[in-house]
Design a protein around this motif. Structure first.
Motif, PDB file in Angstrom:
ATOM      1  N   LYS A   1     -15.086  11.365 -20.981  1.00  0.00           N
ATOM      2  CA  LYS A   1     -16.259  11.984 -20.347  1.00  0.00           C
ATOM      3  C   LYS A   1     -16.153  13.502 -20.394  1.00  0.00           C
ATOM      4  CE  LYS A   1     -17.313   8.221 -17.192  1.00  0.00           C
ATOM      5  NZ  LYS A   1     -16.819   7.704 -15.907  1.00  0.00           N
ATOM      6  N   PHE A   2     -14.953  13.988 -20.128  1.00  0.00           N
ATOM      7  CA  PHE A   2     -14.724  15.427 -20.227  1.00  0.00           C
ATOM      8  C   PHE A   2     -15.193  15.954 -21.574  1.00  0.00           C
ATOM      9  CE2 PHE A   2     -11.173  16.277 -16.997  1.00  0.00           C
ATOM     10  CZ  PHE A   2     -12.050  16.959 -16.189  1.00  0.00           C
TER      11      PHE A   2
ATOM     12  N   ASP B   1       2.160  10.735 -20.274  1.00  0.00           N
ATOM     13  CA  ASP B   1       2.994  11.077 -19.126  1.00  0.00           C
ATOM     14  C   ASP B   1       3.382  12.551 -19.202  1.00  0.00           C
ATOM     15  OD1 ASP B   1       4.773  11.338 -17.110  1.00  0.00           O
ATOM     16  OD2 ASP B   1       6.387  10.243 -18.115  1.00  0.00           O
ATOM     17  N   ILE B   2       2.826  13.308 -18.289  1.00  0.00           N
ATOM     18  CA  ILE B   2       3.124  14.735 -18.276  1.00  0.00           C
ATOM     19  C   ILE B   2       4.610  14.972 -18.043  1.00  0.00           C
ATOM     20  CG2 ILE B   2       2.597  16.917 -17.164  1.00  0.00           C
ATOM     21  CD1 ILE B   2       0.037  15.875 -16.238  1.00  0.00           C
ATOM     22  N   GLY B   3       5.246  14.022 -17.358  1.00  0.00           N
ATOM     23  CA  GLY B   3       6.638  14.226 -16.998  1.00  0.00           C
ATOM     24  C   GLY B   3       7.610  13.997 -18.150  1.00  0.00           C
TER      25      GLY B   3
ATOM     26  N   THR C   1     -23.772  14.446 -18.023  1.00  0.00           N
ATOM     27  CA  THR C   1     -24.195  15.788 -17.631  1.00  0.00           C
ATOM     28  C   THR C   1     -23.423  16.836 -18.407  1.00  0.00           C
ATOM     29  OG1 THR C   1     -24.319  14.839 -15.435  1.00  0.00           O
ATOM     30  CG2 THR C   1     -24.686  17.203 -15.628  1.00  0.00           C
TER      31      THR C   1
ATOM     32  N   ILE D   1      -7.845  20.101 -14.637  1.00  0.00           N
ATOM     33  CA  ILE D   1      -6.762  21.045 -14.468  1.00  0.00           C
ATOM     34  C   ILE D   1      -6.622  21.928 -15.705  1.00  0.00           C
ATOM     35  CG2 ILE D   1      -4.278  21.291 -14.274  1.00  0.00           C
ATOM     36  CD1 ILE D   1      -5.077  20.270 -11.801  1.00  0.00           C
TER      37      ILE D   1
ATOM     38  N   ARG E   1      -8.190   5.438 -17.437  1.00  0.00           N
ATOM     39  CA  ARG E   1      -8.036   6.884 -17.228  1.00  0.00           C
ATOM     40  C   ARG E   1      -8.395   7.643 -18.481  1.00  0.00           C
ATOM     41  NH1 ARG E   1      -3.684   8.301 -13.184  1.00  0.00           N
ATOM     42  NH2 ARG E   1      -4.146  10.270 -14.171  1.00  0.00           N
TER      43      ARG E   1
ATOM     44  N   HIS F   1      -3.425  13.279 -18.121  1.00  0.00           N
ATOM     45  CA  HIS F   1      -2.417  12.279 -18.450  1.00  0.00           C
ATOM     46  C   HIS F   1      -2.946  10.905 -18.083  1.00  0.00           C
ATOM     47  CE1 HIS F   1      -0.192  11.729 -14.411  1.00  0.00           C
ATOM     48  NE2 HIS F   1      -1.388  12.194 -14.181  1.00  0.00           N
TER      49      HIS F   1
ATOM     50  N   LEU G   1      -6.650  22.422 -21.129  1.00  0.00           N
ATOM     51  CA  LEU G   1      -7.048  21.486 -20.097  1.00  0.00           C
ATOM     52  C   LEU G   1      -6.124  20.301 -20.238  1.00  0.00           C
ATOM     53  CD1 LEU G   1      -9.609  21.979 -18.546  1.00  0.00           C
ATOM     54  CD2 LEU G   1     -10.768  20.405 -20.042  1.00  0.00           C
ATOM     55  N   ILE G   2      -5.509  19.831 -19.157  1.00  0.00           N
ATOM     56  CA  ILE G   2      -4.616  18.723 -19.412  1.00  0.00           C
ATOM     57  C   ILE G   2      -5.006  17.442 -18.703  1.00  0.00           C
ATOM     58  CG2 ILE G   2      -2.655  20.236 -19.821  1.00  0.00           C
ATOM     59  CD1 ILE G   2      -1.638  19.077 -17.183  1.00  0.00           C
TER      60      ILE G   2
ATOM     61  N   GLN H   1     -16.922  19.965 -22.194  1.00  0.00           N
ATOM     62  CA  GLN H   1     -15.993  20.860 -21.524  1.00  0.00           C
ATOM     63  C   GLN H   1     -14.818  21.230 -22.399  1.00  0.00           C
ATOM     64  OE1 GLN H   1     -15.598  20.920 -17.277  1.00  0.00           O
ATOM     65  NE2 GLN H   1     -16.144  18.785 -17.279  1.00  0.00           N
TER      66      GLN H   1
ATOM     67  N   TYR I   1     -11.285  10.965 -19.386  1.00  0.00           N
ATOM     68  CA  TYR I   1     -11.148  12.198 -20.159  1.00  0.00           C
ATOM     69  C   TYR I   1     -12.141  12.235 -21.303  1.00  0.00           C
ATOM     70  CZ  TYR I   1      -7.048  12.826 -17.369  1.00  0.00           C
ATOM     71  OH  TYR I   1      -6.223  12.980 -16.309  1.00  0.00           O
TER      72      TYR I   1
ATOM     73  N   GLN J   1      -1.187   7.895 -18.190  1.00  0.00           N
ATOM     74  CA  GLN J   1      -0.248   6.865 -17.750  1.00  0.00           C
ATOM     75  C   GLN J   1      -0.522   5.547 -18.454  1.00  0.00           C
ATOM     76  OE1 GLN J   1      -0.882   7.219 -13.443  1.00  0.00           O
ATOM     77  NE2 GLN J   1       0.907   8.543 -13.376  1.00  0.00           N
TER      78      GLN J   1
ATOM     79  N   ASN K   1     -17.269  14.491 -23.740  1.00  0.00           N
ATOM     80  CA  ASN K   1     -18.694  14.326 -23.955  1.00  0.00           C
ATOM     81  C   ASN K   1     -19.510  15.375 -23.228  1.00  0.00           C
ATOM     82  OD1 ASN K   1     -18.294  12.158 -25.578  1.00  0.00           O
ATOM     83  ND2 ASN K   1     -18.566  10.634 -23.955  1.00  0.00           N
ATOM     84  N   SER K   2     -19.014  15.808 -22.085  1.00  0.00           N
ATOM     85  CA  SER K   2     -19.786  16.777 -21.326  1.00  0.00           C
ATOM     86  C   SER K   2     -19.493  18.191 -21.787  1.00  0.00           C
ATOM     87  CB  SER K   2     -19.512  16.632 -19.841  1.00  0.00           C
ATOM     88  OG  SER K   2     -18.174  16.973 -19.567  1.00  0.00           O
TER      89      SER K   2
END
Lengths: 343, 343
Positions: A114-115, A73-75, B52, B97, A108, A101, A98-99, A120, A112, A103, A117-118
């Motif tokens: 995937k983020f 939770d970013i909040g 990818t 983000i 979800r 969240h 890179l952020i 990034q 991320y 929840q 693995n790719s």
DNA sequence: ATGATCTGTGTAAAGGTTTACATCATCTCC
DNA sequence: GGAGATGATGTAAACCTTTACACAGATCAT
């Protein structure tokens, strides 16, 4: 200068009258380049306004300059200041943040993953108490990672945070010093490592004070405001009231205080309350909340520093990195109410 | 599967016995690929666990899938909820983000400008009231950008936020309805668009109530807690006290309330106070703060939606996108104290 | 049967970097 | 003066995608 597409290394090379290899070297390993050449290259860079294309660089290097920070939770009022520490440290080493969240939704979390693995993100900071990638967590090939604020339950991931046991101990010790013996612990949890450590600190403090285990009052809770209020209601139902509430975090303490006030009690005259974290609200409560301060920015900075070390090949540390929490004395604690002194 | 480096499109192509072009098409334009082939490709993807490589993709496309969000202070209590809205919307469209905070230092802003120039972000969300890139702001070639929460002073950048005039108007109207006429406006600023609009709402409300301009009390302020306290001290020095304080934001209101309490006054019996934003603290103050709520998550969502439209070639909207703020009535407002009724 | 159109696929170039290897000039040492 | 070491630079391959273009086979109209 030009209104068209941004300058590439080739533009620089052309203007400086050298090859692109030399330009790249002038930037990254200037000592391997003749002084005169370096000068020409630097001028050409200034003229063109060249900036390295990070995509091309990352592709070639097989590693990005981004760090993924995942929080449930970013909040969360604790999050932002830690983020400041993380960001400062990262940026000053050329990394970006890179952020994400989750929840608390594993689905979800997977997105991320995937983020990662790719390609990034080169590294991962986990703000969560567990690996947030659902059942794939185990098989996932994670990049260098560091847990922060709350130890990661299921991953053997290095951790940077506060010494929860010591912090909790400081809170009990204060209560004991004020004369309390019937101290309730609100927010026990077996699944949250940070919480069970605070419980350990509580027990250690009462051991030292000679309060036998059967006189201790323990209530479960998940650290939300609501959980604090609920625990309080249970106590009033059972009619086994303590003279002080030691809460697992500030949110819980806020819940307890709201509940006590709703019943017309005065804090700290009737009951003392302590929290843990020192969230921004703690100052503005009435009464202001006595609590344990997390050095949040420092935690973020240390965690990122560790992660960057791991990225450059260092071995993960054997032990957790624990910072010292400070006791912040405000107005929610005093000696026990008279009726407790009688016994 | 394999413990070595991640699968590439070529691995998939080999297994599916097609060319890499076909694999790419099967992923991005499946309708251009024969059913049977698509099936083979999908199986191969499942087998290899292929994802990818975002770097290669961005390099080829000349555009990344990251959005840079720049704020002066990540810790701002308004920021995190807006961020939630931004992040949700972005992620559901495949964007990530990237965050930066400038701490109002143009030097730091410049570092993020480099991020943009190096193609690491396709778009920009500005949380700041001004372009944070110092004197280079004007010449900088910015990607599609959207301002959020506070209109951007110097850049012709589309804006998504709350209707400040209407919000302020709701606050004055409440005070007027309670019988107040001497209402001070704390936190005026010519350089912050959001603040001067709230001032407009204030003036409009008092115009409608028939309070002449020379009876209005206006104090400058930059929106910090300290600025609220300072403004209050000035008023006490001048001895021109209002019966109510309409503060440009919650932080200012908190400062005013702290000052009033330090002088022994009761809120709202002696003075009424309103804020603007509805930050989390507002609930926990004593008394809880009557204020104007910013629909933060909605603002974030709308801003990101607009940015994504711009990225896919849409024309910037002619007007700002203004959401409606709600009046949140709590306990810091009542009728004016008796001494104000006498006059 | 011929040519035109359409469908599905492959070939190869391009995007901007970094870096191993090759090249060439210069210097050192005997 | 020549062999070898040293230093500075250039050439070209590799990183992984996407997509314009070319090509082949099938379908259709005449």
């Amino acid at each position: 200068m030009s209104t068209s597409s941004p300058a590439t290394i080739e533009d620089v090379a052309r203007i400086a009258q050298v090859s692109i290899a030399t330009v790249s070297r002038a930037i990254h390993t200037p000592e391997k380049v003749a002084n005169s050449t370096r000068l020409k290259v630097n001028q050409a860079i200034a003229i063109t306004g060249y900036t390295t294309n990070a995509m091309a660089r990352s592709l070639r290097l097989g590693r990005s300059n981004m760090i993924l920070v995942v929080a449930p939770d970013i909040g969360d009022p604790n999050f932002s200041n830690i983020l400041v520490g993380l960001e400062n440290e990262a940026r000053s080493h050329g990394y970006g943040i890179l952020i994400g969240h989750t929840q608390n939704d594993p689905q979800r979390g997977l997105e991320y993953l995937k983020f990662l693995n790719s390609n990034q993100a080169a590294g991962l900071i986990l703000f969560t108490g567990i690996l947030p990638f659902g059942h794939q967590s185990m098989t996932a090939r994670l990049p260098p990672s560091v847990g922060v604020f709350e130890p990661v339950y299921n991953g053997g991931i290095p951790y940077v945070g506060v010494d929860d046991i010591e912090g909790a101990r400081k809170a009990v010790d204060l209560l004991v010093a004020e004369g309390h013996r019937k101290i309730a612990f609100i927010g026990d949890s077996r699944t949250r490592l940070a919480y069970s450590r605070r419980r350990q600190g509580y027990d250690a403090g009462l051991d030292a004070a000679g309060v036998p285990a059967h006189e201790r009052i323990i209530l479960e809770g998940d650290g939300t405001i609501e959980s604090g209020r609920l625990a309080l209601e249970q106590l009033f139902m059972r009619d086994t009231l303590p003279s002080a509430f030691m809460c697992v975090n500030d949110q819980t303490a806020i819940g307890v205080m709201i509940g006590l006030r709703a019943r017309g009690y005065d804090i700290p005259a009737d009951f003392s309350v302590t929290g843990f974290d020192d969230v921004p609200q703690a100052t503005f409560m009435t009464p202001s909340l006595t609590t344990i301060r997390q050095p949040r920015t420092a935690i973020g900075k240390a965690a990122m520093a560790l992660l960057l070390e791991l990225l450059s090949g260092a071995e993960p540390p054997d032990d957790e990195i624990l910072l010292t929490p400070d006791l912040i004395v405000r107005n929610s604690v005093s000696g026990p109410a008279r009726r407790f002194l009688k016994r």
